[in-house]
Design an enzyme around this catalytic site. Structure first.
Site, PDB file in Angstrom:
ATOM      1  N   LYS A 147      -3.790  25.805  -6.922  1.00 19.43           N
ATOM      2  CA  LYS A 147      -3.119  26.835  -6.110  1.00 19.43           C
ATOM      3  C   LYS A 147      -3.612  26.780  -4.661  1.00 19.43           C
ATOM      4  O   LYS A 147      -2.833  26.792  -3.711  1.00 19.43           O
ATOM      5  CB  LYS A 147      -3.406  28.212  -6.711  1.00 19.43           C
ATOM      6  N   LYS A 197     -10.903  30.764   4.519  1.00 19.22           N
ATOM      7  CA  LYS A 197     -11.076  30.483   3.078  1.00 19.22           C
ATOM      8  C   LYS A 197     -10.225  29.273   2.647  1.00 19.22           C
ATOM      9  O   LYS A 197     -10.703  28.391   1.926  1.00 19.22           O
ATOM     10  CB  LYS A 197     -10.660  31.738   2.292  1.00 19.22           C
ATOM     11  N   PRO A 218       6.712  48.814  16.217  1.00 20.08           N
ATOM     12  CA  PRO A 218       7.443  48.723  14.960  1.00 20.08           C
ATOM     13  C   PRO A 218       8.908  48.357  15.209  1.00 20.08           C
ATOM     14  O   PRO A 218       9.457  47.487  14.581  1.00 20.08           O
ATOM     15  CB  PRO A 218       7.337  50.126  14.368  1.00 20.08           C
ATOM     16  N   THR A 269      -7.034  35.130  -2.508  1.00 15.67           N
ATOM     17  CA  THR A 269      -6.819  33.922  -1.703  1.00 15.67           C
ATOM     18  C   THR A 269      -5.315  33.655  -1.721  1.00 15.67           C
ATOM     19  O   THR A 269      -4.752  33.347  -2.770  1.00 15.67           O
ATOM     20  CB  THR A 269      -7.556  32.714  -2.311  1.00 15.67           C
TER      21      THR A 269
HETATM   22  P1  NAD Z   1      -7.293  36.525 -12.449  1.00 18.14           P
HETATM   23  O1  NAD Z   1      -5.957  35.953 -12.766  1.00 18.14           O
HETATM   24  O2  NAD Z   1      -8.366  36.471 -13.472  1.00 18.14           O
HETATM   25  O3  NAD Z   1      -7.122  38.077 -12.026  1.00 18.14           O
HETATM   26  C1  NAD Z   1      -6.016  38.625 -11.367  1.00 18.14           C
HETATM   27  C2  NAD Z   1      -5.695  39.967 -12.034  1.00 18.14           C
HETATM   28  O4  NAD Z   1      -4.632  40.589 -11.332  1.00 18.14           O
HETATM   29  C3  NAD Z   1      -5.246  39.806 -13.489  1.00 18.14           C
HETATM   30  O5  NAD Z   1      -6.053  40.639 -14.309  1.00 18.14           O
HETATM   31  C4  NAD Z   1      -3.796  40.282 -13.467  1.00 18.14           C
HETATM   32  O6  NAD Z   1      -3.387  40.916 -14.664  1.00 18.14           O
HETATM   33  C5  NAD Z   1      -3.823  41.255 -12.293  1.00 18.14           C
HETATM   34  N1  NAD Z   1      -2.490  41.506 -11.730  1.00 18.14           N
HETATM   35  C6  NAD Z   1      -1.543  40.619 -11.380  1.00 18.14           C
HETATM   36  N2  NAD Z   1      -0.465  41.249 -10.876  1.00 18.14           N
HETATM   37  C7  NAD Z   1      -0.745  42.583 -10.918  1.00 18.14           C
HETATM   38  C8  NAD Z   1      -0.020  43.755 -10.560  1.00 18.14           C
HETATM   39  N3  NAD Z   1       1.208  43.689 -10.055  1.00 18.14           N
HETATM   40  N4  NAD Z   1      -0.611  44.951 -10.731  1.00 18.14           N
HETATM   41  C9  NAD Z   1      -1.860  45.035 -11.259  1.00 18.14           C
HETATM   42  N5  NAD Z   1      -2.593  43.961 -11.622  1.00 18.14           N
HETATM   43  C10 NAD Z   1      -2.035  42.753 -11.455  1.00 18.14           C
HETATM   44  O7  NAD Z   1      -7.761  35.813 -11.104  1.00 18.14           O
HETATM   45  P2  NAD Z   1      -9.256  35.760 -10.504  1.00 18.14           P
HETATM   46  O8  NAD Z   1      -9.976  34.578 -11.049  1.00 18.14           O
HETATM   47  O9  NAD Z   1      -9.869  37.112 -10.619  1.00 18.14           O
HETATM   48  O10 NAD Z   1      -8.933  35.403  -8.984  1.00 18.14           O
HETATM   49  C11 NAD Z   1      -8.418  36.376  -8.105  1.00 18.14           C
HETATM   50  C12 NAD Z   1      -8.334  35.747  -6.718  1.00 18.14           C
HETATM   51  O11 NAD Z   1      -9.651  35.361  -6.295  1.00 18.14           O
HETATM   52  C13 NAD Z   1      -7.463  34.491  -6.658  1.00 18.14           C
HETATM   53  O12 NAD Z   1      -6.754  34.501  -5.453  1.00 18.14           O
HETATM   54  C14 NAD Z   1      -8.494  33.354  -6.676  1.00 18.14           C
HETATM   55  O13 NAD Z   1      -8.029  32.190  -6.033  1.00 18.14           O
HETATM   56  C15 NAD Z   1      -9.649  33.980  -5.927  1.00 18.14           C
HETATM   57  N6  NAD Z   1     -10.983  33.449  -6.262  1.00 18.14           N
HETATM   58  C16 NAD Z   1     -11.307  33.208  -7.566  1.00 18.14           C
HETATM   59  C17 NAD Z   1     -12.581  32.700  -7.866  1.00 18.14           C
HETATM   60  C18 NAD Z   1     -12.981  32.421  -9.290  1.00 18.14           C
HETATM   61  O14 NAD Z   1     -14.024  31.800  -9.515  1.00 18.14           O
HETATM   62  N7  NAD Z   1     -12.229  32.891 -10.291  1.00 18.14           N
HETATM   63  C19 NAD Z   1     -13.509  32.463  -6.832  1.00 18.14           C
HETATM   64  C20 NAD Z   1     -13.148  32.753  -5.528  1.00 18.14           C
HETATM   65  C21 NAD Z   1     -11.874  33.254  -5.245  1.00 18.14           C
END
Ligand code: NAD
Length: 426
Positions: A358, A284, A180, A203
């Site tokens: 993104k 990924k 650390p 991601t």
């Molecule tokens: P999303 O935007 O629907 O969900 C993210 C959630 O995090 C939201 O509900 C938001 O309110 C919450 N959030 C943000 N900041 C916060 C905080 N400080 N405290 C508490 N909650 C908080 O996104 P998603 O589609 O669920 O995707 C999530 C991740 O998974 C992303 O990195 C995306 O690239 C990856 N991913 C998505 C998919 C898909 O099909 N949607 C597939 C594979 C991977």
């Protein structure tokens, strides 16, 4: 707000989830219901003898409400009654020994883990040294890291750790040390008993992910072990509990503990060991870079076929039995003639264009750190950027195969412009 008093034993039986969005909601539903059922069947591994309880943290209140409703539908009132809301990562770390996060991208992960007031690390640094271990093999061992060390480390923590240069973060195993600061005792994974397992499934930028893990390991003297575990498969696979999960972990034993939880959201054999911290999200991002390009290549081929007057179904079938095939051509066709394709459902659901934009950006940043030119990714990102900004931005939230519609629109606009610019066409 009343500060929660951490209860060492009940902390061991608590699993926390932060981020109940499109992916987080179905993933947490599977994790909570399967963990609860496993406990009822008498499987005690990982959460001691107490019945597991669950904590959730989500910025959007309506998403928490709908999650709790769905959990009651799926797992019954008793399970739903075992879920509490918390306000921040800090509170989550004080109360839960296993924390999973599913957030939009890099900035949100940095905030949730490292914010000096409300972040997970802030909570971890408030835990007393006698906090019990999540390592069931060392439940009765006394932690070897003095509290003074933790305090000394915490005073030097910052919100944005400088990202580690590529390939310089040392892999951790039972014989490897992490320092650390130069003035503290160097703990090793064999002499710390971790009190917290952290699993980020977002991601995000792989270099930042590695930097955050390294920072948390250093600041907690390895009492919190961080994982990156991004997913592939989309919302349908998340609902079915059939995701593919790419796991980056600091040690074989930490990986074993993380896999036990992750397998409740994955297809059989779907938790793939990719290596040390940052490797899961690295895999990924590389995968999605290829996907980003493939989907545009498919759209260009199909759009040209359409302009040449070719039968779309014949073209689709020939591509899928020839060298042009890909996941995009087989599963994610934009053609409305192909059953169950995004094109046939008007691009609703699926993987949103804004998320692909993104991910292409994440690949470009990662490549910039390595001084690697990736021109096709750069071109693909420019295309997805334009698709997201088209019209009122409606394509940004549609499946990214909608790039096919964008191409057709551009073709039409070019024809119209050419017709207007043509002096002979009066
Ligand atoms: P999303 O935007 O629907 O969900 C993210 C959630 O995090 C939201 O509900 C938001 O309110 C919450 N959030 C943000 N900041 C916060 C905080 N400080 N405290 C508490 N909650 C908080 O996104 P998603 O589609 O669920 O995707 C999530 C991740 O998974 C992303 O990195 C995306 O690239 C990856 N991913 C998505 C998919 C898909 O099909 N949607 C597939 C594979 C991977």
């Amino acid at each position: 707000m009343v500060q929660p008093t951490p209860s060492p034993l009940s902390r061991l039986s608590k699993i926390g989830w932060i981020g109940l969005g499109a992916m987080g909601r179905p993933m947490a539903l599977n994790l909570f219901t399967k963990t609860y059922l496993a406990h009822q069947r008498g499987e005690r591994a990982g959460h001691g003898r107490e019945t597991p309880t669950f904590l959730v943290c989500e910025e959007d209140n309506s998403r928490t409400e709908s999650f709790l409703y769905d959990l009651r539908e799926k797992g019954g009132a008793e399970l739903a009654g075992r879920v509490e809301r918390v306000a921040s990562g800090r509170e989550m770390a004080l109360r839960a020994s296993r924390i999973l996060t599913m957030l939009p991208s890099t900035p949100q992960v940095e905030t949730v883990y490292l914010d000096p007031k409300g972040g997970i690390l802030a909570g971890l640094l408030e835990l007393p040294p006698e906090t019990p271990s999540v390592d069931t093999k060392s439940l009765f061992r006394t932690p070897s890291t003095p509290a003074a060390d933790i305090e000394e480390i915490s005073s030097s923590t910052t919100i944005s750790p400088p990202p580690a240069p590529p390939n310089t973060t040392p892999p951790l195993d039972s014989s490897t040390t992490m320092s650390p600061t130069s003035t503290t005792t160097r703990p090793t994974l064999s002499d710390t008993s971790p009190h917290t397992l952290l699993i980020d499934q977002t991601t995000l930028d792989p270099t930042i992910a590695r930097g955050i893990a390294s920072h948390i390991h250093s600041a907690t003297a390895l009492r919190a072990l961080m994982h990156d575990a991004p997913v592939s498969g989309g919302t349908g696979a998340a609902e079915r509990g059939e995701l593919t999960i790419m796991l980056g972990s600091p040690s074989p034993y930490a990986k074993e503990m993380a896999t036990e939880l992750l397998s409740r959201m994955a297809r059989i054999g779907g938790v793939i060991d990719c290596g040390e911290n940052g490797a899961g999200v690295g895999v990924k991002v590389c995968n999605n870079l290829i996907l980003a390009i493939n989907q545009i290549a498919l759209s260009e081929g199909l759009a040209l076929g359409r302009s040449l007057g070719l039968d779309p179904e014949i073209l689709h079938n020939v591509i899928n039995s020839s060298s042009g095939q890909s996941w995009s051509s087989r599963v994610n066709s934009p053609l409305q003639e192909i059953p169950d394709s995004p094109g046939s459902r008007h691009y609703s659901g699926g993987f949103q264009t804004r998320l692909m934009l993104k991910d292409a950006g994440l690949a470009l940043s990662a490549a910039a750190v390595c001084d690697l030119p990736i021109p096709m990714t750069w071109a693909a990102k420019s295309v997805y950027d334009a698709v997201c900004n088209e019209g009122e931005g409606e394509m940004a939230t549609q499946d990214f195969s909608v790039v096919f519609e964008w191409l057709k629109k551009k073709q039409l606009e070019a024809v119209e412009r050419g017709w207007k610019d043509d002096p002979t066409s009066t």
